[in-house]
Scaffold this active site. Structure first.
Site: not given
Length: 472
Positions: A290, A302, A336-337, A364, A434
């Site tokens: 993603h 990520d 995606e998140e 991922d 994140h």
């Protein structure tokens, strides 16, 4: 140079060695497993050519350098942001310039949330600025903020036992980190559970296996019929400190200010490129990662790494002059998140062709040194994948484990399509996940080379075998 010439001509020459006969009766293969095993084994020299080009040849470090250029230029790529759409347009141009086929953008609608200015300050028993990050889709506070006493709990069970104490307070969760899948429920559900007992806001200990005073954001989910309250993540250190204070009977007061706001859904795109199949172009092996990220750090790990080794897989195959029998399709997902929003809309658009998808692949979970492949599919398909992974013996990466699911490919797996995810060394992954720390500094070009080689070998061989992977 001698090595590169060998790799290139070795790859092209071997195209003729991997042809076979399409032997079906009533849609069921008549070939024995031994015949399939021998077919896979015949790809050994092609696998070595891919590995040589990716790890030792002219393509080494290419995926790292491509990724660095994008994330240094664009930065983080939150769903609904201008950064994400700029990245999509850059990738559209990159894939065309790379000579891939059928490069196009597929429109989707995605969420648009912005965190705005935010702060948390402990006012009692002393003044202390708390590092925090609002959680995705959270509402904001009133402009003056929310100032309230804190209730610290270590679990949802403790929150229920102390429900009478929670009304009018800010609930701080200091849940222990067990593993990501178990602990992340506090991030996704913490606000709802706190709101059910009358809390004004919730602060969640970051879901991280290690911390150097780093808050880690992520999506959270409200529930119909439950009041929406502001919610944010705080550092492991501050959660533990407040837990110790509370255990001593000390009153804690926090002022929380969040200008977070959700806007109407906006337009975005899944980015698609292909190497069209030579014999069964309607059949597909999908490789993906993603392109979106959270709005902190650079989104390099990520999931910039996953997206770029997926692009690199097609580049390697193209550079060796290989064209598999089935179409190799690269998809760079959007949003995606926020729960696989772009991938769900892709599935809705393409599910009519579900019977033509041989394998769906997603990277991922970082692109650190790969340890194997996670796979979900029939026992027969697993046996074939074990043979495919044996081609990676030169890299000592041959494991096939369970749980090939991924947020963006789960729709296909649930419909019966075999699915695979890259498994790599996750020791450091949740250090940076994140957070502001998800930058190119985390990435290792040599490890990305190896990950790209694994991704390219697996996707090419499955796409080029005479038959699709068998389903249950």
């Amino acid at each position: 140079m001698k090595f590169l010439i060998f790799a290139y001509f070795g790859g092209v020459h071997l195209l003729s060695l991997c042809s076979g006969k399409h032997i079906y009766k009533n849609g069921i293969s008549k070939r024995t497993f031994q015949e399939m095993k021998e077919e896979v084994a015949s790809y050994g020299d092609i696998a070595k050519a891919i590995i040589n080009l990716a790890v030792y040849g002219k393509a080494q470090n290419r995926s790292y350098e491509r990724l660095a250029l994008l994330v240094d230029t664009v930065g983080p790529r939150l769903s609904g942001s201008k950064n994400l759409e700029k990245a999509i347009q850059i990738m559209y141009q990159n894939l065309q310039q790379d000579g891939l086929e059928n490069v196009h953008l597929e429109p989707v609608r995605i969420p648009h949330w912005e965190r705005g200015e935010e702060s948390a300050v402990m006012l009692e028993p002393r003044t202390h600025k708390i590092a925090m990050l609002g959680l995705g889709s959270s509402i904001g506070t009133p402009p003056e903020g929310i100032t309230a006493e804190v209730l610290v709990v270590t679990s949802f069970d403790e929150l229920q036992r102390r429900a009478s104490e929670a009304r009018g307070k800010i609930v701080v969760y200091n849940q222990p980190y067990i593993n990501y899948s178990k602990t992340v429920q506090y991030r996704t559900q913490g606000a709802v559970e706190a709101a059910k007992v009358g809390a004004l806001a919730s602060l969640i200990r970051s879901v991280a296996s290690f911390s150097i005073y780093s808050p880690h954001t992520g999506i959270q989910e409200y529930q119909d019929g439950v009041p929406k309250i502001p919610t944010a993540c705080i550092t492991v250190e501050d959660a533990e400190m407040m837990s110790r204070m509370a255990a001593r009977g000390i009153k804690i007061v926090i002022q929380l200010k969040m200008a977070a706001k959700t806007y109407p859904d906006t337009d975005s795109f899944n980015t698609v490129a292909e190497i069209t199949g030579s014999k069964y172009p309607e059949q597909v092996v999908l490789v993906s990662g993603h392109l979106d990220s959270w709005d902190v750090g650079q989104g390099a790990m990520d999931d910039g790494g996953g997206a770029f080794i997926s692009w690199e897989a097609l580049s390697l195959i193209k550079d060796l002059g290989l064209r598999p029998k089935r179409t190799l399709r690269l998809v760079l997902w959007t949003a995606e998140e926020q729960g696989g929003i772009g991938a769900f809309q892709y599935y809705q658009l393409h599910k009519v062709n579900v019977s033509n998808y041989s394998l769906v692949m997603e990277s991922d979970a970082g692109t650190f040194l790969p340890t194997g492949l996670q796979f979900t599919g029939s026992e027969k398909a697993r046996a074939i994948m074990e043979e495919v992974m044996s081609l990676l013996q030169p890299l000592n990466i041959t494991q096939v484990l369970s749980h090939g699911e991924g947020t963006d490919i789960n729709f296909w797996i649930q419909a019966g399509v075999p699915g695979a995810s890259l498994l790599d060394d996750l020791y450091k992954y949740f250090f940076f996940h994140h957070s502001h720390g998800d930058t190119m500094t985390v990435m290792d070009p040599k490890q990305m080379n190896v990950a790209a080689a694994v991704w390219a070998v697996v996707s090419y061989v499955v796409a080029d075998m005479e038959e699709m992977l068998p389903r249950s």
